[in-house]
Design an enzyme around this catalytic site. Structure first.
Site, short mmCIF file in Angstrom:
data_model
loop_
_atom_site.label_atom_id
_atom_site.label_comp_id
_atom_site.label_asym_id
_atom_site.label_seq_id
_atom_site.Cartn_x
_atom_site.Cartn_y
_atom_site.Cartn_z
N THR A 11 -91.72 -24.87 1.17
CA THR A 11 -92.93 -24.62 1.97
C THR A 11 -92.64 -24.51 3.47
O THR A 11 -93.56 -24.22 4.25
CB THR A 11 -93.96 -25.75 1.77
N ASP A 58 -94.11 -34.05 -5.99
CA ASP A 58 -93.36 -34.88 -5.05
C ASP A 58 -92.02 -35.19 -5.71
O ASP A 58 -91.99 -35.80 -6.79
CB ASP A 58 -94.17 -36.16 -4.81
N SER A 138 -76.13 -32.55 5.48
CA SER A 138 -76.40 -32.57 6.93
C SER A 138 -75.14 -33.05 7.63
O SER A 138 -74.29 -33.71 7.01
CB SER A 138 -77.53 -33.56 7.24
N TYR A 151 -81.19 -42.49 7.42
CA TYR A 151 -81.11 -41.04 7.16
C TYR A 151 -79.65 -40.66 6.94
O TYR A 151 -79.34 -39.93 5.99
CB TYR A 151 -81.72 -40.25 8.33
N GLY A 182 -75.98 -28.78 11.42
CA GLY A 182 -76.33 -29.58 12.60
C GLY A 182 -77.80 -29.32 12.90
O GLY A 182 -78.62 -29.18 11.98
P1 NDP Z 1 -88.80 -29.09 7.08
O1 NDP Z 1 -89.52 -30.34 7.45
O2 NDP Z 1 -89.16 -27.84 7.78
O3 NDP Z 1 -88.89 -28.87 5.50
C1 NDP Z 1 -88.78 -29.93 4.59
C2 NDP Z 1 -89.19 -29.43 3.21
O4 NDP Z 1 -88.99 -30.50 2.27
C3 NDP Z 1 -90.64 -29.02 3.15
O5 NDP Z 1 -90.76 -27.84 2.40
C4 NDP Z 1 -91.30 -30.17 2.41
O6 NDP Z 1 -92.37 -29.67 1.60
C5 NDP Z 1 -90.17 -30.66 1.51
N1 NDP Z 1 -90.36 -32.06 1.16
C6 NDP Z 1 -90.28 -33.14 1.99
N2 NDP Z 1 -90.58 -34.26 1.32
C7 NDP Z 1 -90.86 -33.89 0.03
C8 NDP Z 1 -91.24 -34.57 -1.14
N3 NDP Z 1 -91.43 -35.92 -1.14
N4 NDP Z 1 -91.44 -33.88 -2.28
C9 NDP Z 1 -91.28 -32.54 -2.29
N5 NDP Z 1 -90.90 -31.83 -1.23
C10 NDP Z 1 -90.70 -32.48 -0.07
O7 NDP Z 1 -87.25 -29.43 7.32
P2 NDP Z 1 -85.91 -28.58 7.09
O8 NDP Z 1 -86.15 -27.24 6.56
O9 NDP Z 1 -85.13 -28.69 8.34
O10 NDP Z 1 -85.21 -29.51 6.02
C11 NDP Z 1 -84.69 -29.05 4.79
C12 NDP Z 1 -83.43 -29.84 4.44
O11 NDP Z 1 -82.44 -29.61 5.45
C13 NDP Z 1 -83.64 -31.36 4.38
O12 NDP Z 1 -82.92 -31.87 3.28
C14 NDP Z 1 -83.04 -31.84 5.71
O13 NDP Z 1 -82.59 -33.16 5.59
C15 NDP Z 1 -81.89 -30.85 5.86
N6 NDP Z 1 -81.35 -30.70 7.20
C16 NDP Z 1 -82.16 -30.33 8.25
C17 NDP Z 1 -81.60 -30.20 9.51
C18 NDP Z 1 -82.43 -29.90 10.73
O14 NDP Z 1 -81.93 -30.11 11.86
N7 NDP Z 1 -83.64 -29.36 10.59
C19 NDP Z 1 -80.16 -30.38 9.73
C20 NDP Z 1 -79.44 -30.76 8.57
C21 NDP Z 1 -80.01 -30.88 7.35
P3 NDP Z 1 -93.80 -30.36 1.43
O15 NDP Z 1 -94.10 -31.13 2.68
O16 NDP Z 1 -94.73 -29.22 1.16
O17 NDP Z 1 -93.62 -31.24 0.22
C1 8X3 Z 2 -80.60 -33.14 10.61
C2 8X3 Z 2 -79.66 -33.08 11.73
O1 8X3 Z 2 -78.55 -34.44 13.58
O2 8X3 Z 2 -80.92 -34.84 13.20
O3 8X3 Z 2 -80.00 -33.55 9.43
O4 8X3 Z 2 -79.27 -35.64 11.65
S1 8X3 Z 2 -79.60 -34.57 12.57
#
Ligand code: NDP
Ligand code: 8X3
Length: 250
Positions: A11, A58, A138, A151, A182
């Site tokens: 999403t 979820d 990550s 985290y 990152g």
């Molecule tokens: P967003 O917050 O933009 O997206 C997170 C997604 O995860 C949403 O689609 C949300 O959907 C879903 N989600 C969260 N909790 C739940 C749940 N309990 N059940 C089902 N779905 C869930 O973040 P990102 O796109 O950045 O994150 C995606 C991945 O990348 C994560 O694993 C994050 O840890 C990782 N990541 C992100 C980084 C960053 O800097 N942004 C860097 C490194 C890794 P909904 O709320 O509709 O359920």
């Molecule tokens: C997301 C990147 O640096 O906030 O996983 O952990 S950081």
């Protein structure tokens, strides 16, 4: 036959961008998340490019995961690519000041959620001796930074599970890969800072952060290599970033 991908966290951010590039390239999609309106919107837009179905659940709720995946229609039961992407950071505090509900959320979603989804999907991959699992880790799974404690622990667990899956699924010819970004400019920091938009914006100011599309491009590249090629582990930074804590901001 066109491959089918199951994307958690579709999403927003990285998951949504991955759904978009997959759709443009004729990959059939099972899109998952909790926000039903966003899933419906994606089904309408991406449904013009490829076949799409959605599941609202979820990932931290084991029964909901099992029920959702077993409810897939017959023509979406074969999953060729699983993108374990759903996850977030909740809070940024020292261990002594940490909020236990935040800890539960991160371990339940980022670790147990990934396991519940994988456990429900892996058997059909092992039966076919074919499949690809991409785990979104990550830099927090490679390093530990101040206030990142739980985290970082959750993403270290993803890193370990990625290696474990590759070892255990090796005899079943299944590819397993992790991508460790990152800083990516998504809704991630809004969630981490509980809706504090200004604080979230500050994370991405003063440099060019990675965009969700940058990671989606890489995921698409990884999953489209010939079957004998498995890119097992990738760390991706914005150019301005040199480690979890070194960021060249102007
Ligand atoms: P967003 O917050 O933009 O997206 C997170 C997604 O995860 C949403 O689609 C949300 O959907 C879903 N989600 C969260 N909790 C739940 C749940 N309990 N059940 C089902 N779905 C869930 O973040 P990102 O796109 O950045 O994150 C995606 C991945 O990348 C994560 O694993 C994050 O840890 C990782 N990541 C992100 C980084 C960053 O800097 N942004 C860097 C490194 C890794 P909904 O709320 O509709 O359920
Ligand atoms: C997301 C990147 O640096 O906030 O996983 O952990 S950081």
């Amino acid at each position: 036959m066109k491959p089918t991908a199951f994307i958690t966290g579709a999403t927003s951010g990285i998951g949504k961008a991955t759904a978009e590039i997959f759709a443009k390239n004729n990959i059939r999609l099972i899109l998952c998340g909790r926000r039903i309106e966003r899933l419906q919107e994606l089904k309408t837009t991406l449904g013009k490019l490829t076949e799409v179905t959605t599941l609202t659940f979820d990932v931290a709720n084991r029964k909901a995961v099992e029920n959702a995946i077993s409810s897939l229609p017959e023509n979406f039961k074969q999953i060729d690519i699983l993108i374990n992407n759903a996850g977030n950071a909740h809070g940024l505090s020292t261990i002594q000041d940490g909020n236990i509900d935040d800890w539960d959320a991160m371990l339940d979603i980022n670790v147990k959620g990934l396991l519940y989804v994988s456990k429900a999907i892996i058997p059909q991959m092992t039966n076919r001796n074919n499949g690809f699992i991409v785990n979104i880790g990550s830099i927090a799974g490679k390093e530990v930074y101040p206030n990142g404690n739980v985290y970082c622990a959750s993403k270290h667990a993803v890193n370990a599970l990625n290696k474990a899956m590759r070892i255990d699924l090796n005899k079943h010819n299944i590819r397993v890969a992790a991508i460790h970004p990152g800083a990516v400019e998504t809704e991630f920091s809004e969630v981490r800072f509980k809706g504090d938009i200004q604080k979230a914006k500050n994370v991405y100011t003063g440099y060019k952060a990675l965009q969700a599309d940058d990671i989606a491009d890489i995921i698409y590249f990884v999953v489209t290599r010939p079957y004998h090629v498995n890119i097992e582990d990738l760390v991706v930074y914005p150019t301005a970033q040199a480690s979890a804590t070194i960021l060249n901001k102007n």
